[in-house]
Design an enzyme around this catalytic site. Structure first.
Site, PDB file in Angstrom:
ATOM      1  N   HIS A   1       0.853  -1.252  -0.117  1.00 58.29           N
ATOM      2  CA  HIS A   1       0.042   0.115  -0.117  1.00 58.29           C
ATOM      3  C   HIS A   1       0.980   1.315  -0.117  1.00 58.29           C
ATOM      4  CE1 HIS A   1      -3.787  -2.067   0.910  1.00 58.29           C
ATOM      5  NE2 HIS A   1      -3.119  -3.047   1.495  1.00 58.29           N
TER       6      HIS A   1
ATOM      7  N   ASN B   1     -10.218  -2.678   2.559  1.00 56.13           N
ATOM      8  CA  ASN B   1     -10.025  -2.875   1.078  1.00 56.13           C
ATOM      9  C   ASN B   1     -11.349  -2.711   0.139  1.00 56.13           C
ATOM     10  OD1 ASN B   1      -7.190  -3.379   1.175  1.00 56.13           O
ATOM     11  ND2 ASN B   1      -7.377  -5.831   1.107  1.00 56.13           N
TER      12      ASN B   1
HETATM   13 FE1  HDE Z   1      -2.413  -4.998   5.319  1.00 56.84          FE
HETATM   14  N1  HDE Z   1      -0.694  -3.998   5.973  1.00 56.84           N
HETATM   15  N2  HDE Z   1      -1.911  -6.579   6.035  1.00 56.84           N
HETATM   16  N3  HDE Z   1      -4.434  -5.862   4.712  1.00 56.84           N
HETATM   17  N4  HDE Z   1      -3.102  -3.324   4.687  1.00 56.84           N
HETATM   18  C1  HDE Z   1      -0.207  -3.008   5.637  1.00 56.84           C
HETATM   19  O1  HDE Z   1       0.629  -1.559   7.379  1.00 56.84           O
HETATM   20  C2  HDE Z   1      -0.824  -6.897   6.615  1.00 56.84           C
HETATM   21  C3  HDE Z   1      -4.695  -7.029   4.776  1.00 56.84           C
HETATM   22  C4  HDE Z   1      -4.475  -2.760   4.364  1.00 56.84           C
HETATM   23  O2  HDE Z   1      -2.992   3.390   3.962  1.00 56.84           O
HETATM   24  C5  HDE Z   1       0.849  -2.374   6.427  1.00 56.84           C
HETATM   25  O3  HDE Z   1       0.923   0.731   7.425  1.00 56.84           O
HETATM   26  C6  HDE Z   1      -0.513  -8.378   7.129  1.00 56.84           C
HETATM   27  C7  HDE Z   1      -5.958  -7.178   4.593  1.00 56.84           C
HETATM   28  C8  HDE Z   1      -4.802  -1.468   4.337  1.00 56.84           C
HETATM   29  O4  HDE Z   1      -1.615   3.188   5.510  1.00 56.84           O
HETATM   30  C9  HDE Z   1       1.281  -3.420   7.043  1.00 56.84           C
HETATM   31  C10 HDE Z   1      -1.871  -8.787   6.581  1.00 56.84           C
HETATM   32  C11 HDE Z   1      -6.718  -5.855   4.338  1.00 56.84           C
HETATM   33  C12 HDE Z   1      -3.323  -0.835   4.317  1.00 56.84           C
HETATM   34  C13 HDE Z   1       0.225  -4.776   6.458  1.00 56.84           C
HETATM   35  C14 HDE Z   1      -2.526  -7.897   5.802  1.00 56.84           C
HETATM   36  C15 HDE Z   1      -5.418  -4.880   4.506  1.00 56.84           C
HETATM   37  C16 HDE Z   1      -2.518  -1.866   4.688  1.00 56.84           C
HETATM   38  C17 HDE Z   1       1.891  -1.823   5.398  1.00 56.84           C
HETATM   39  C18 HDE Z   1      -2.246 -10.483   6.677  1.00 56.84           C
HETATM   40  C19 HDE Z   1      -8.019  -5.428   4.088  1.00 56.84           C
HETATM   41  C20 HDE Z   1      -2.643   0.575   3.917  1.00 56.84           C
HETATM   42  C21 HDE Z   1       1.919  -0.253   5.984  1.00 56.84           C
HETATM   43  C22 HDE Z   1      -2.287 -10.833   8.079  1.00 56.84           C
HETATM   44  C23 HDE Z   1      -9.088  -5.859   5.233  1.00 56.84           C
HETATM   45  C24 HDE Z   1      -3.027   1.488   5.119  1.00 56.84           C
HETATM   46  C25 HDE Z   1       1.076  -0.331   6.901  1.00 56.84           C
HETATM   47  C26 HDE Z   1      -2.662   2.852   4.821  1.00 56.84           C
HETATM   48  C27 HDE Z   1      -1.162  -1.791   5.067  1.00 56.84           C
HETATM   49  C28 HDE Z   1       0.153  -5.983   7.096  1.00 56.84           C
HETATM   50  C29 HDE Z   1      -3.603  -8.102   5.129  1.00 56.84           C
HETATM   51  C30 HDE Z   1      -5.638  -3.594   4.217  1.00 56.84           C
HETATM   52  C31 HDE Z   1       2.702  -4.152   6.606  1.00 56.84           C
HETATM   53  C32 HDE Z   1       0.417  -8.914   8.006  1.00 56.84           C
HETATM   54  C33 HDE Z   1      -6.839  -8.646   4.796  1.00 56.84           C
HETATM   55  C34 HDE Z   1      -5.803  -0.668   3.364  1.00 56.84           C
HETATM   56  O5  HDE Z   1       1.446  -3.868   8.434  1.00 56.84           O
END
Ligand code: HDE
Length: 719
Positions: free
Chosen positions: A104, A177
């Site tokens: 992201h 999302n």
């Molecule tokens: Fe994320 N995800 N994600 N994700 N995600 C990040 O956090 C992660 C997942 C989502 O505009 C990171 O600040 C893991 C699902 C958005 O700043 C990180 C897993 C969904 C954003 C991270 C998921 C999301 C992130 C990277 C699996 C929808 C952007 C930068 C367990 C429900 C937020 C940050 C923004 C961002 C980890 C799965 C949505 C690395 C480990 C499911 C919208 O922490």
């Protein structure tokens, strides 16, 4: 000997105000005294010498006399290390970047408010849902997932939809999302998924694309991803704008009331102006014509006073439903069809402010799924539990200090009081002696816990054997993938086939392509056969043995974009191709009808300086033709005098403008002159279907705008 340049004179000129005698222009933005105020609100007095500007200073507050030249020993001599002005400036510049988000990375933020429709006190004690009409400040960051910060907006990808609610009882981050399910069931697979999707490590490409071997290799070996793959191969992954897409919390959460009763909840955002996507060919061309298409769209909409708006809805259910539902509600690769549990609207969100500073807000905003407030709680969804670790951890890496909650965009708007202290950049610090608890310092002893108002977890009974295992209830990987595919309109199914053929055609190893087709056979045999045909696979491979035999579920009409068209053109943009002498009356009628619909008109013409219409009035041109292809618009109109049509017909860009609009199934209006350009582009009268309108009077302009409400003329066979 070289004569030193008289920079004093140049500086004087730069500082001086414009005069009627044509002295050099002032740097106009800096003329605004607010413009250079520090973020801490400090202001500097204007220097006596230059009443229009604050003095330029170092970060230490020392006024700078010369911002053009480094201090040197002799006019052509070596630079001096003691020049703190130059060194501090370059030092700070060197450290401007912070690590981009590992996923992201490319995002765009906006501020606004959330308004609660009615009290939900009977299901949650979350403060923001207690009072009808209550407004809560929000910050939203939309994003793509795979590409780096500089990648194009129109990548085929999931869009992030992360919302920070600054509630009176703490920040609630709903980090969702635009797709309601996820690729994997357990957070331990996330690094593998993202490694596979990102550029391949030995070559550093492809950027912002899943169309490569590693991604599809992983997918072909991870059947649980197949449902989400259906979504990303669908039009959902190429939205027209952030304003026209849905958002989903994905996981099952809990609402918890004051008595600690729990109700399961899934969160949905519904765009006020309906869903809309672009075609793949448009996406590719938009990325070239305007890689910032999505962020520019949101920026322009908000700046023009037309905020983006979404309704927050919930699907609420209890244990009894969870027990009888055919899938596990803790499995993030599954959704609950809206036909089974309708989405109940509980409030609306209006994004009506752009950020003041992109870095300070959009870049530094730190969403954490662990940020919940009393009344909202987690479930045991293994993906959600893993995220609760990952987001906090990632913010420390990105922002470099555990004090990132001090940054204005992250700071709660409610009072905060705790005994955490120090760390890098600690600039909000407690006063007094007590920095521990319990203490006996009485009134000076600092904050105390509050058992009645404090956050309480839902007291879920838990037992079990500690082991690494995927529950049996997570084993059906294909039924909902099939349901999604079969719930699409035929044109949407065709887009999915085309997308898969495109992506897999970029995969070099045939074994991977075949394994994907083998997996697709579990989704839908016709789908698999069409993809195989597109790839040139003549003998269908053996079906990949599924962990659990997929079932036929009832279609879910809510899953289609095309079948749920908004029937409005509000918030959309019409590109009008004009040249000198274009009919003033037709243009006025178009503008009036577009205004009434809440759509905007952008004139595309031969120069930015403007052209004179048939009435001799100067028309403001939004896009020079070569920089304003029709992919940037939702519908087009061609308003040309016969002479103008002749000039345009000679231009490739003008012929492409209409040919692309035709190919992209857009509604097209034209006057008699415009007809000439269509002929020149090979679209003669016989090829003009019901998606074409002739503009000859006010009524025809109204009819054109009304037709545009269907967004595309799907019946067209562009050939
Ligand atoms: Fe994320 N995800 N994600 N994700 N995600 C990040 O956090 C992660 C997942 C989502 O505009 C990171 O600040 C893991 C699902 C958005 O700043 C990180 C897993 C969904 C954003 C991270 C998921 C999301 C992130 C990277 C699996 C929808 C952007 C930068 C367990 C429900 C937020 C940050 C923004 C961002 C980890 C799965 C949505 C690395 C480990 C499911 C919208 O922490």
């Amino acid at each position: 000997m070289t004569k030193p340049i008289d920079t004093k004179a140049t500086n004087e000129a730069r500082r001086s105000k414009p005069t009627s005698k044509g002295s050099p222009p002032n740097t106009s933005d800096l003329a605004d005294p607010e413009f250079r105020q520090g973020s801490g609100g400090e202001t500097h007095q204007f220097s006596e010498a230059d009443p229009d500007h604050q003095p330029l200073t170092t970060r230490n507050g020392v006024t700078i006399a010369d911002n053009q030249n480094t201090l040197t020993a002799g006019d052509r001599g070596p630079q001096l290390l003691e020049d703190f002005v130059m060194r501090e400036k370059v030092f700070h510049f060197d450290h401007e970047r912070i690590p981009e988000r590992v996923v992201h990375a490319r995002g765009f933020g906006a501020r606004g408010f959330f308004e609660t429709y009615e009290s939900l006190a009977d299901i949650t004690c979350a403060d923001l849902f207690q009072r009808a009409g209550e407004k809560t400040e929000v910050f939203v960051r939309f994003s793509t997932v795979a590409g780096n910060k500089g990648s194009g907006d129109l990548a085929r990808d999931v869009r992030g939809f992360a919302t920070k609610f600054y509630t009176k009882t703490g920040n609630w981050d709903l980090v969702g999302n635009n797709i309601p399910v996820f690729f994997i069931q357990d957070a331990i697979k996330f690094p593998d998924l993202i490694h596979a999707a990102k550029p391949e490590p030995d070559r550093g490409f492809p950027q912002a694309q899943t169309a490569h071997d590693n991604f599809w290799d992983f997918i072909s070996l991870m059947p649980e991803s197949m449902h989400m793959v259906m979504w990303i191969m669908s039009d959902r992954a190429i939205p027209r704008s952030f304003r026209f897409m849905e958002g989903f919390g994905v996981h099952t959460f809990r609402f918890v009331d004051a008595k600690l009763n729990s109700t399961f909840v899934k969160f949905h955002w519904k765009p006020k102006y309906g869903l809309q996507s672009v075609l793949w060919d448009e996406a590719v061309k938009i990325n070239g014509a305007d890689p910032d298409f999505h962020r520019r769209d949101l920026w322009n909409a908000i700046q023009s006073g037309a905020p983006a708006e979404f309704e927050l809805g919930v699907q609420l259910f209890d244990d009894a439903f969870a027990d009888k539902f055919e899938f596990d509600v803790l499995d993030a690769t599954k959704l609950i069809p809206e036909e089974l549990i309708p989405v109940r609207p509980i409030g609306r969100m209006v994004l009506d402010q752009t950020v003041d500073n992109f870095f300070a807000e959009t870049e530094q905003v730190a969403f954490c799924t662990q940020n919940v407030v009393p009344g909202i709680d987690f479930t045991d969804d293994p993906l959600l539990q893993g995220r609760n670790f990952s987001y906090l951890d990632t913010q420390l890496k990105r922002l470099g200090s555990p004090n990132f909650t001090h940054l204005p965009v992250n700071a709660p708007r409610c009072p905060i009081a705790h005994f955490q202290q120090d760390g890098h950049m600690a600039f909000v610090n407690p006063k007094g002696r007590a920095n521990y608890e319990p203490n006996s310092w009485g009134a000076q002893g600092g904050p105390r816990e509050d058992p009645s108002r404090g956050f309480k977890s839902f007291p879920e009974p838990v037992s079990g054997t500690k082991r690494r295992v995927r529950p049996e209830s997570f084993a059906d990987h294909y039924s909902q993938a099939r349901q999604f595919y079969r719930s699409q309109a035929p044109i949407e199914q065709q887009h999915m086939v085309d997308a898969m053929v495109f992506e897999l055609s970029k995969v070099d190893r045939s074994a991977i392509r075949e394994r994907v087709v083998a997996s697709l056979l579990n989704v839908d045999e016709q789908l698999a056969a069409k993809v195989a045909e597109g790839l040139g696979i003549t003998d269908l491979p053996e079906r990949l043995p599924p962990a659990l035999e997929p079932r036929d579920l009832p279609n879910s009409p809510a899953l289609s974009i095309v079948n749920n068209g908004p029937q409005k053109f509000t918030g959309r943009r019409i590109g009008v191709l004009v040249d000198a002498g274009s009919d003033a009356q037709i243009l006025a009628a178009l503008r009036q009808e577009a205004d009434a619909e809440g759509a905007t008109l952008a004139l595309v013409g031969p120069t930015r300086e403007g052209i004179r219409d048939s009435a001799g009035d100067l028309l403001e041109i939004a896009e020079k033709l070569e920089g304003g292809p029709s992919v940037l618009f939702d519908a087009v109109a061609i308003v040309l005098s016969p002479a103008g049509a002749g000039r345009m017909a000679a231009k490739f860009a003008a012929r492409s403008f209409v040919a692309d609009a035709h190919h992209h199934l857009k509604f097209i209006a034209h006057d008699a002159g415009g007809s000439g350009l269509l002929d020149a582009a090979g679209i003669d009268v016989a090829k003009r279907d019901a998606g074409y309108s002739v503009l000859d009077d006010d009524a025809s302009a109204a009819a054109f705008i009304a037709a545009c409400r269907a967004l595309r003329h799907w019946a067209r066979k562009p050939g």
